[in-house]
Scaffold this motif. Structure first.
Motif: not given
Lengths: 226, 172
Positions: B69, B71, B77, B99-101, B127, B133, B138, B141
């Motif tokens: 997860y 950003n 990251c 994966i990220s929102d 996501d 998340k 989570v 990050v």
């Protein structure tokens, strides 16, 4: 002999009342700043950070972290007086509540001075801690550093056996905290001519309540970010 | 008056201890629930950058997989992803899902900038509803979850983790 001791205590009472709180505060701040310099220059050098993070961080992140530290080295020094003032004031407020609820007449200023003088207990603790750390410089990491704080519950269990959110509370629960309460109680009892045990009965619950609040607050924040 | 004030203050302190103590208990319970929930790959969906919906049960095949997860604005990251990208052996051993929102447009830009689109074993997912998340608990990050080929969680790393460490886990 008893007369001599009483005379000494009377003089102590006078000297606590007379001494300038800000001068003592400046001395305490100076000592803590000195500790910070020793820690930065001789204890937690670059090697300790590299040893602590090189397994998990990439080289570029490690260099970025060390660069950040080099740029903002002054940050901790600037906030030392403020944090110390907050800590001492909080302890003073807690003990003041105890004295008010026990119907003991005390000026906030005098309790603050006593709390300041009792800080010598933590100065001794910090000195022993630094000496202890200096003997383990070859293997020291940021994670294991808490193990070397003297006479704590954490050092008995070892950081590796304690979950992260409990590490700070267990490090704070140490014999020096007990000594701190004893010294404050003793200094206060000399001021209001009460029995030491009675003074302890005022200081212990009031300071301990404040300390518990601080510990649960730190544990709460640690859990929030982990 | 002084006594009244002191009493109110004392009540406030005791109230704060009670509130924080209860919150700690609540958080520990929640962490335990998350731990049990993700011990085996939970069911969830994520969106590929081509718009396709991907089910988590597709992750579990005949190879371990890593779910990170992240950003795009997080320096640590980016360092972890670059480390994974340059570790060929890890990519041979495991499938890697980043994966990220964040919005798909931002993730596409990020994928192109880091030249991840040409790599078969690294997939960037969105996501969009923050379901993953929430499911994985989570809070910061990067947060990396390493699963074996049976879909069992081997380890969860919070904070940047070098590809070498991930490789050591999946090559076993």
């Amino acid at each position: 002999m008893v007369g001599m001791i009483n005379h000494l205590f009377d003089r102590m009472k006078i000297s606590i009342n007379r001494c300038n709180g800000w001068i003592i505060f400046s001395i305490v701040v100076f000592i803590y700043l000195l500790f910070s310099v020793i820690i930065d220059q001789y204890i937690f050098g670059k090697e300790v950070y590299i040893r602590s993070f090189s397994d998990q961080l990439t080289q570029e992140s490690l260099e970025a972290m060390l660069g950040f530290q080099e740029r903002y080295w002054w940050f901790g020094y600037v906030f030392t007086p403020l944090l110390l003032l907050i800590k001492l004031s909080f302890a003073t407020v807690c003990i003041s509540i105890g004295t008010v609820l026990s119907n003991v007449e005390f000026h906030f200023k005098n309790i603050f001075k006593v709390v300041l003088l009792a800080e010598v207990v933590f100065i001794v603790a910090q000195t022993l801690y630094l000496v202890n750390l200096s003997f383990h410089l070859d293997t020291l990491t940021l994670e294991t550093a808490s193990n070397y704080y003297p006479l704590t519950i954490l050092s008995y269990f070892g950081t590796e056996n304690v979950v992260q959110w409990l590490q700070y509370p267990l490090q704070t629960l140490n014999l020096f905290e007990v000594a701190y309460i004893v010294v404050i109680s003793w200094l206060l009892s000399k001021q209001w001519k009460e029995d030491f045990a009675e003074s302890m009965l005022v200081v212990l619950p009031s300071y301990a309540t404040g300390l518990i609040l601080w510990l649960v607050f730190v544990a709460f924040i640690t859990l929030q970010v982990s | 008056m002084k006594r009244k004030l002191a009493f109110i203050f004392l009540l406030f302190i005791i109230g704060a201890i009670g509130y924080l103590g209860f919150s700690i208990y609540d958080q520990l319970q929640e962490k335990q629930v998350v731990k049990e929930r993700i011990a085996q790959v939970p069911e969830f969906t994520a969106i590929g950058l081509d718009g396709r919906v991907i089910q988590s049960n597709n992750f579990v095949r005949k190879a371990p997989f890593i779910l990170t997860y992240f950003n795009t604005g997080c320096e640590f990251c980016r360092a972890e992803i670059r480390s994974i990208k340059s570790h060929r052996s890890l990519q041979e051993r495991a499938m890697i899902y980043l994966i990220s929102d964040e919005p798909a447009r931002v993730l596409k830009q990020f994928r192109n900038k880091l030249e991840l689109d040409s790599l078969q074993k690294i997939k960037v997912l969105q996501d969009s509803t923050a379901e993953v998340k929430e499911l994985f608990g989570v809070k910061g990050v990067p947060n990396t979850f390493v699963y074996n080929r049976e879909g069992k969680l081997l380890k969860n790393f919070q904070g940047e983790t070098k590809a070498e460490i991930l490789y050591k886990l999946v090559k076993k």
